[in-house]
Design a protein around this motif. Structure first.
Motif, PDB file in Angstrom:
ATOM      1  N   UNK A 115       0.848  -1.195   0.000  1.00 62.24           N
ATOM      2  CA  UNK A 115       0.000   0.000   0.000  1.00 62.24           C
ATOM      3  C   UNK A 115       0.883   1.245   0.000  1.00 62.24           C
ATOM      4  N   UNK A 116       0.407   2.298  -0.590  1.00 66.74           N
ATOM      5  CA  UNK A 116       1.189   3.529  -0.651  1.00 66.74           C
ATOM      6  C   UNK A 116       1.172   4.228   0.706  1.00 66.74           C
ATOM      7  N   UNK A 117       2.206   5.020   1.004  1.00 63.61           N
ATOM      8  CA  UNK A 117       2.179   5.801   2.245  1.00 63.61           C
ATOM      9  C   UNK A 117       0.965   6.734   2.311  1.00 63.61           C
ATOM     10  N   UNK A 118       0.531   7.253   1.164  1.00 62.77           N
ATOM     11  CA  UNK A 118      -0.646   8.128   1.146  1.00 62.77           C
ATOM     12  C   UNK A 118      -1.894   7.376   1.615  1.00 62.77           C
TER      13      UNK A 118
ATOM     14  N   UNK B 293      -5.824   6.483   5.913  1.00 65.24           N
ATOM     15  CA  UNK B 293      -6.450   5.590   6.889  1.00 65.24           C
ATOM     16  C   UNK B 293      -6.352   6.131   8.311  1.00 65.24           C
ATOM     17  N   UNK B 294      -5.408   7.037   8.556  1.00 57.13           N
ATOM     18  CA  UNK B 294      -5.303   7.660   9.877  1.00 57.13           C
ATOM     19  C   UNK B 294      -6.582   8.400  10.261  1.00 57.13           C
ATOM     20  N   UNK B 295      -7.379   8.767   9.253  1.00 59.60           N
ATOM     21  CA  UNK B 295      -8.658   9.427   9.543  1.00 59.60           C
ATOM     22  C   UNK B 295      -9.625   8.502  10.287  1.00 59.60           C
TER      23      UNK B 295
ATOM     24  N   UNK C  93     -12.919   7.243  17.299  1.00 52.18           N
ATOM     25  CA  UNK C  93     -12.933   7.859  18.632  1.00 52.18           C
ATOM     26  C   UNK C  93     -14.262   8.557  18.890  1.00 52.18           C
ATOM     27  N   UNK C  94     -14.754   9.287  17.887  1.00 57.89           N
ATOM     28  CA  UNK C  94     -16.052   9.965  18.039  1.00 57.89           C
ATOM     29  C   UNK C  94     -17.200   8.980  18.239  1.00 57.89           C
ATOM     30  N   UNK C  95     -17.138   7.850  17.568  1.00 59.05           N
ATOM     31  CA  UNK C  95     -18.216   6.868  17.676  1.00 59.05           C
ATOM     32  C   UNK C  95     -18.175   6.143  19.019  1.00 59.05           C
ATOM     33  N   UNK C  96     -16.977   5.849  19.510  1.00 56.81           N
ATOM     34  CA  UNK C  96     -16.848   5.049  20.734  1.00 56.81           C
ATOM     35  C   UNK C  96     -16.928   5.912  21.993  1.00 56.81           C
ATOM     36  N   UNK C  97     -16.629   7.202  21.918  1.00 53.54           N
ATOM     37  CA  UNK C  97     -16.627   8.071  23.100  1.00 53.54           C
ATOM     38  C   UNK C  97     -17.934   8.024  23.893  1.00 53.54           C
TER      39      UNK C  97
ATOM     40  N   UNK D  54      -9.988   6.113  22.366  1.00 50.65           N
ATOM     41  CA  UNK D  54      -8.736   6.286  21.611  1.00 50.65           C
ATOM     42  C   UNK D  54      -7.981   4.972  21.432  1.00 50.65           C
ATOM     43  N   UNK D  55      -7.821   4.138  22.472  1.00 52.25           N
ATOM     44  CA  UNK D  55      -7.144   2.851  22.242  1.00 52.25           C
ATOM     45  C   UNK D  55      -7.854   1.958  21.220  1.00 52.25           C
ATOM     46  N   UNK D  56      -9.172   1.940  21.232  1.00 52.30           N
ATOM     47  CA  UNK D  56      -9.918   1.138  20.250  1.00 52.30           C
ATOM     48  C   UNK D  56      -9.688   1.680  18.848  1.00 52.30           C
ATOM     49  N   UNK D  57      -9.685   3.004  18.700  1.00 53.59           N
ATOM     50  CA  UNK D  57      -9.473   3.623  17.390  1.00 53.59           C
ATOM     51  C   UNK D  57      -8.080   3.302  16.860  1.00 53.59           C
TER      52      UNK D  57
END
Length: 150
Positions: free
Chosen positions: A16-19, A24-26, A32-36, A44-47
């Motif tokens: 996979x490309x670095x891009x 995927x970092x998104x 995090x927003x869904x699990x909070x 954050x750990x789950x994300x």
């Protein structure tokens, strides 16, 4: 120059490309927003864990294309080079057409969406049901040369 079993004449891993890994970092803020609302301490750990699982899967499952000892290996499929016909280099538009409206359903595909070039290799073996292979590669000319079809 003689070829030994230890040195392939062509080897490429379809990483996979670095891009892509960057995009995927998104997943991290989204998950995090869904699990909070469920558990703030685990969000954050789950994300991060989900990101690592998905990125790791893409890296670990990246297929290789190898030409060694008269054999073309693409992913888990292998075919002797003697049964290969013409090699057509495909740019981005030609690849899109080849795997889209121009695709023969019997064609063997080893493609990754993050690689926008490839080759179409005609199969001359009358016993093989696939009329051709389409492979994405970052180096179509080098692959064709390794197959002796440049």
């Amino acid at each position: 120059m003689t070829q030994t079993q230890a040195s392939p004449s062509y080897h490429e891993r379809l990483w996979p490309t670095p891009a892509l890994l960057g995009v995927l970092l998104l997943l991290i803020p989204a998950v995090t927003l869904v699990v909070t609302p469920i558990d703030k301490t685990l969000a954050l750990p789950v994300a991060i864990l989900l990101y690592l699982i998905i990125a790791g899967t893409l890296v670990l499952l990246s297929p290789t294309i190898t030409v060694r000892d008269g054999m073309l290996t693409a992913g888990r499929a292998r075919i002797p080079v003697e049964f290969l016909g013409d090699v057509e280099s495909l740019g981005a538009d030609a690849l899109r057409t080849a795997i889209g409206p121009g695709l023969d359903a019997r064609t063997h595909l080893v493609i990754r969406g993050w690689i926008h070039r490839g080759v179409r290799i005609a199969i001359t073996d009358p016993q093989d049901p696939a009329p051709s292979w389409i492979l994405t590669t970052r180096h179509p000319e080098r692959l064709a040369k390794a197959l002796g079809k440049s």
